[in-house]
Design an enzyme around this catalytic site. Structure first.
Site, mmCIF file in Angstrom:
data_model
loop_
_atom_site.group_PDB
_atom_site.id
_atom_site.type_symbol
_atom_site.label_atom_id
_atom_site.label_comp_id
_atom_site.label_asym_id
_atom_site.label_seq_id
_atom_site.Cartn_x
_atom_site.Cartn_y
_atom_site.Cartn_z
ATOM 1 N N ASP A 58 0.814 -1.211 0.000
ATOM 2 C CA ASP A 58 0.000 0.000 0.000
ATOM 3 C C ASP A 58 0.846 1.259 0.000
ATOM 4 O O ASP A 58 0.534 2.234 -0.665
ATOM 5 C CB ASP A 58 -0.900 0.025 1.244
ATOM 6 C CG ASP A 58 -2.228 -0.632 0.945
ATOM 7 O OD1 ASP A 58 -2.356 -1.211 -0.155
ATOM 8 O OD2 ASP A 58 -3.116 -0.559 1.804
ATOM 9 N N GLU A 95 -13.129 16.891 26.547
ATOM 10 C CA GLU A 95 -13.242 16.881 25.079
ATOM 11 C C GLU A 95 -14.711 16.869 24.689
ATOM 12 O O GLU A 95 -15.574 16.622 25.523
ATOM 13 C CB GLU A 95 -12.597 15.602 24.512
ATOM 14 C CG GLU A 95 -11.112 15.515 24.737
ATOM 15 C CD GLU A 95 -10.551 14.153 24.320
ATOM 16 O OE1 GLU A 95 -11.255 13.361 23.644
ATOM 17 O OE2 GLU A 95 -9.401 13.883 24.682
ATOM 18 N N LYS A 104 -17.870 15.094 22.810
ATOM 19 C CA LYS A 104 -18.233 13.722 22.439
ATOM 20 C C LYS A 104 -18.879 13.786 21.057
ATOM 21 O O LYS A 104 -20.051 14.136 20.925
ATOM 22 C CB LYS A 104 -19.172 13.102 23.461
ATOM 23 C CG LYS A 104 -19.446 11.638 23.176
ATOM 24 C CD LYS A 104 -20.122 10.953 24.339
ATOM 25 C CE LYS A 104 -20.219 9.457 24.120
ATOM 26 N NZ LYS A 104 -21.041 9.076 22.973
ATOM 27 N N CYS A 151 -55.395 26.151 -2.536
ATOM 28 C CA CYS A 151 -54.559 26.718 -1.474
ATOM 29 C C CYS A 151 -55.377 26.767 -0.178
ATOM 30 O O CYS A 151 -56.513 27.257 -0.182
ATOM 31 C CB CYS A 151 -54.109 28.124 -1.856
ATOM 32 S SG CYS A 151 -53.367 29.026 -0.487
ATOM 33 N N CYS A 166 -53.035 36.000 -2.203
ATOM 34 C CA CYS A 166 -53.108 35.041 -1.101
ATOM 35 C C CYS A 166 -52.597 35.696 0.193
ATOM 36 O O CYS A 166 -51.438 36.114 0.259
ATOM 37 C CB CYS A 166 -52.258 33.822 -1.438
ATOM 38 S SG CYS A 166 -52.151 32.634 -0.101
HETATM 39 S S1 IVH Z 1 -12.694 7.999 24.197
HETATM 40 C C1 IVH Z 1 -11.610 4.118 26.294
HETATM 41 N N1 IVH Z 1 -13.301 10.389 23.306
HETATM 42 O O1 IVH Z 1 -18.025 7.691 22.292
HETATM 43 C C2 IVH Z 1 -12.132 5.419 25.818
HETATM 44 N N2 IVH Z 1 -14.750 8.603 22.741
HETATM 45 O O2 IVH Z 1 -18.272 4.887 24.282
HETATM 46 C C3 IVH Z 1 -12.571 5.342 24.424
HETATM 47 N N3 IVH Z 1 -16.636 9.263 21.312
HETATM 48 O O3 IVH Z 1 -17.785 4.770 20.708
HETATM 49 C C4 IVH Z 1 -13.383 6.441 23.904
HETATM 50 N N4 IVH Z 1 -16.102 11.395 21.150
HETATM 51 O O4 IVH Z 1 -16.969 6.636 19.347
HETATM 52 C C5 IVH Z 1 -13.667 9.099 23.346
HETATM 53 N N5 IVH Z 1 -13.689 12.566 22.551
HETATM 54 C C6 IVH Z 1 -14.028 11.280 22.598
HETATM 55 C C7 IVH Z 1 -15.174 10.794 21.936
HETATM 56 C C8 IVH Z 1 -15.517 9.449 22.033
HETATM 57 C C9 IVH Z 1 -16.959 10.451 20.781
HETATM 58 C C10 IVH Z 1 -17.416 8.042 21.116
HETATM 59 C C11 IVH Z 1 -16.636 6.853 20.679
HETATM 60 C C12 IVH Z 1 -17.135 5.695 21.506
HETATM 61 C C13 IVH Z 1 -18.108 6.317 22.425
HETATM 62 C C14 IVH Z 1 -17.720 6.014 23.837
#
Ligand code: IVH
Length: 659
Positions: free
Chosen positions: A9, A95, A97, A394, A418
């Protein structure tokens, strides 16, 4: 390529990039069967299973969305570590999510070797082929790198990309994506990578899997920094904080800007910063004790459709709207959700009585995304038929409704006869970017039209105290303020005035173009379709709308009255005579050029008469592609638009000088 590679690759990547560079320089050598013309590889029959070297665990979710959720996590961590009140505060990295699909990227000797989904945490699926089409994911790492590196993160679709994708699908009568998360997951799990490549996906890195050859990392913060240095996108909204209060503050501050984020999140994640402490804390039932997800109110909820109403828009567009059992979603109570148009409603098969999923994310209007079919009651309504539903009329003015060929929308033919269109037209006329009449809101316009004192925008300038004070909820003070705002609106600009007229297919940008090009309203009003189409961004549809609008005697009369009432702007000569070397040429920029910032490129082009727009279409003359060029480049190739690299671009500028 995936099942039985003929060359490694890494070697393939190198050759591919060389070929790309050559073809960019000598476009005449590019052949349709060149590998660069195939964005993805051949469709697969199935994904191969991948056993994760380090399991991909999930994190505990704190569903208590109050501050308490954050406090409880800090309390647990301190207890597990045996800390007392007198011990120092713990440092955490907070962070976002991201709401997408978790991916493990495996790099060997700095080259992307494999990408896999999480699957059940032990075994995922090999989605390398699709992941390679995501431009933000580096195929090779920058700088020194470990011999083995697994990077974990989230593939996601930005809200704007999702909206645009759906809008295009709707226009073409094709199925739409339910939400950005499904968009991302569906694209990655798409067996045909050429299709996957057409979906605009992005990526954020947030962690590691197996690593060999990088032993001395000590904090998660350092890991994120290094991921950035290797070339991974790491979201900027992360922060190191101390103690429970730090977590609470982060949770609140992100909640306040959640709607403004360009992508969906369903919460924030807190991680103990010290890797030594993480190790000490370890795992419980396959979840790390050192991390937690702290949620926000859901952006999707389930509720019931009480009825389907049809709303009449400013240009007569008829939009089916679901009247819902009120539901708290995305931070507010929602009782109406758009169904977009008839085809969409039928495709989703939304019926009165159905249980549906409603989505409200960002500042986008709430929409019905899907029906929960197994909860359909036996007495549910019939399949949606807009014409039948309205008996062809209408719902507001009784005029005939039409759906022109190739159009997704039904429309009321009543025009300004209208009342619904009248109200919307007045609201548009008074809106901030149009004539900006403060205080002329929904309820007031409703009354003015119902009572019959205002039917066109010109009537607004005939309003006096006596008419206003008789209205509901209108004291002398508000009446005076409104009259003042109306008086104030008389001084405007030609562009605002054109926009305020509410001509179909003429948004703010087109209005500005028309104003600049024609210089005076009279020039614009007398222009025929051919003349209108001389503007780079005006096609036959817009030209027809503009010409038809000014051909209508009623519209001319309203304009006459507005001017007689004193609405005015500075008129100047238009610019048709000023011919610059790139006049009439439309450019799209993608990627970065080493020698010039994007803004510099834009200004340089505009100074030479060109127009720089955001997306590639058949009307685009050139795409300027720099390093890390994105999906716009693919689109340009798809539409056979000329692509310029830096050298060719500089040459073009030189050519401009000599003309
Ligand atoms: S850390 C062991 N950080 O949330 C720790 N997860 O169950 C692993 N996710 O499926 C995860 N943002 O897809 C982490 N800033 C973030 C995240 C994040 C989204 C999602 C991830 C995972 C679920 C956690």
């Amino acid at each position: 390529m995936l099942d039985s590679p003929l060359i490694p690759d890494a070697e393939y990547d190198k050759l591919f990039r060389e070929l790309q560079a050559l073809e960019e320089q000598y476009p005449e050598l590019r052949t349709p069967d060149s590998p660069t013309q195939r964005v993805g590889g051949k469709p697969l029959d199935a994904f191969q299973p991948v056993r994760h070297a380090v399991p991909m665990l999930s994190i505990r979710t704190e569903t208590d969305i109050s501050d308490q959720g954050a406090i409880a996590f800090d309390v647990r961590v301190r207890r597990e570590l045996g800390l007392s009140e007198n011990d120092p505060l713990i440092k955490y990295v907070c962070e976002l999510k991201f709401d997408g699909l978790a991916i493990n990227l495996r790099y060997e000797q700095g080259r992307l070797k494999q990408a896999a989904t999480r699957g059940d945490g032990e075994t995922g699926e090999d989605v390398t082929q699709n992941v390679r089409t995501i431009h933000q994911i580096p195929l090779s790492l920058q700088g020194d790198c470990p011999s083995i590196l697994e990077v974990r993160g989230e593939v996601y679709m930005a809200r704007r990309d999702f909206e645009r994708y759906n809008e295009r699908q709707r226009e073409q009568g094709l199925p739409t994506l339910v939400n950005p998360r499904n968009g991302a997951a569906g694209s990655i799990r798409q067996l045909d990578s050429a299709l996957a490549a057409r979906r605009p996906l992005k990526f954020f890195a947030y962690g590691l899997g197996e690593v060999q050859g990088w032993e001395w990392r000590t904090t998660h913060e350092e890991v994120l920094g290094q991921l950035g240095a290797w070339g991974f996108p790491v979201n900027r909204e992360h922060k190191v904080v101390q103690g429970a209060q730090g977590l609470v503050n982060f949770h609140r501050s992100i909640e306040a800007k959640r709607d403004q984020l360009p992508f969906d999140i369903d919460g924030v994640v807190y991680k103990v910063n010290s890797l030594a402490l993480q190790e000490k804390l370890g795992f419980v039932s396959r979840e790390p004790r050192w991390a937690v997800a702290h949620k926000y109110p859901a952006e999707e909820q389930v509720t019931v459709v009480r009825d389907i109403d049809i709303q009449v828009g400013r240009t007569g567009k008829l939009t089916p709207v679901a009247k819902l059992e009120p539901v708290f979603v995305g931070g507010t109570t929602v009782s109406n959700a758009t169904l977009h148009n008839e085809d969409e409603t039928r495709r989703k098969d939304v019926r009165v009585g159905d249980t549906v999923i409603v989505r409200r994310a960002g500042d986008v209007i709430p929409e019905v995304v899907a029906v929960v079919l197994d909860q359909r009651p036996t007495h549910a309504g019939e399949i949606f038929d807009l014409y039948k539903r309205l008996h062809g009329k209408c719902p507001v003015c009784g005029s005939a409704i039409v759906r022109e060929e190739g159009e997704a929308d039904w429309r009321c033919t009543g025009g300004l006869f209208c009342p619904a269109q009248r109200k919307q037209a007045l609201l548009h006329f008074a809106s901030r970017r149009a004539l900006d009449i403060e205080g002329l809101g929904d309820k007031l316009v409703e009354q003015l039209v119902e009572v019959g004192i205002v039917s066109t925008s010109a009537d607004l300038y005939k309003l006096g105290m006596s008419a206003l004070v008789d209205l509901e909820r209108m004291g002398a003070k508000s009446a005076l303020n409104l009259l003042d705002a109306i008086e104030h609106s008389k001084q405007t600009t030609l562009a605002r005035f054109i926009y305020a007229l509410g001509i179909r297919n003429v948004g703010e940008t087109t209005a500005k173009d028309l104003a600049r090009h024609f210089g005076s309203l009279d020039n614009l009003m007398t222009a025929d379709e051919a003349r209108l189409q001389q503007l780079p961004d005006v096609g036959p549809i817009v030209a027809q709308s503009v010409a038809a609008f000014f051909a209508e005697p009623h519209n001319r009369e309203v304009i006459f009255q507005l001017r007689a009432a004193g609405v005015q702007w500075a008129e100047h000569e238009g610019e048709p005579v000023r011919e610059l070397p790139l006049s009439g040429k439309t450019f799209v920029l993608t990627g970065t050029l080493p020698s010039m910032s994007r803004d510099e490129v834009k200004v340089t082009l505009e100074e030479r008469g060109a127009k720089v727009v955001g997306s590639v279409s058949k009307k685009t003359d050139y795409v300027v592609a720099g390093a890390e060029a994105g999906s716009k480049l693919d689109k340009a190739r798809e539409l056979n638009v000329t692509v310029l690299d830096e050298q060719q671009f500089t040459q073009l500028l030189k050519d401009c000088e000599s003309t």
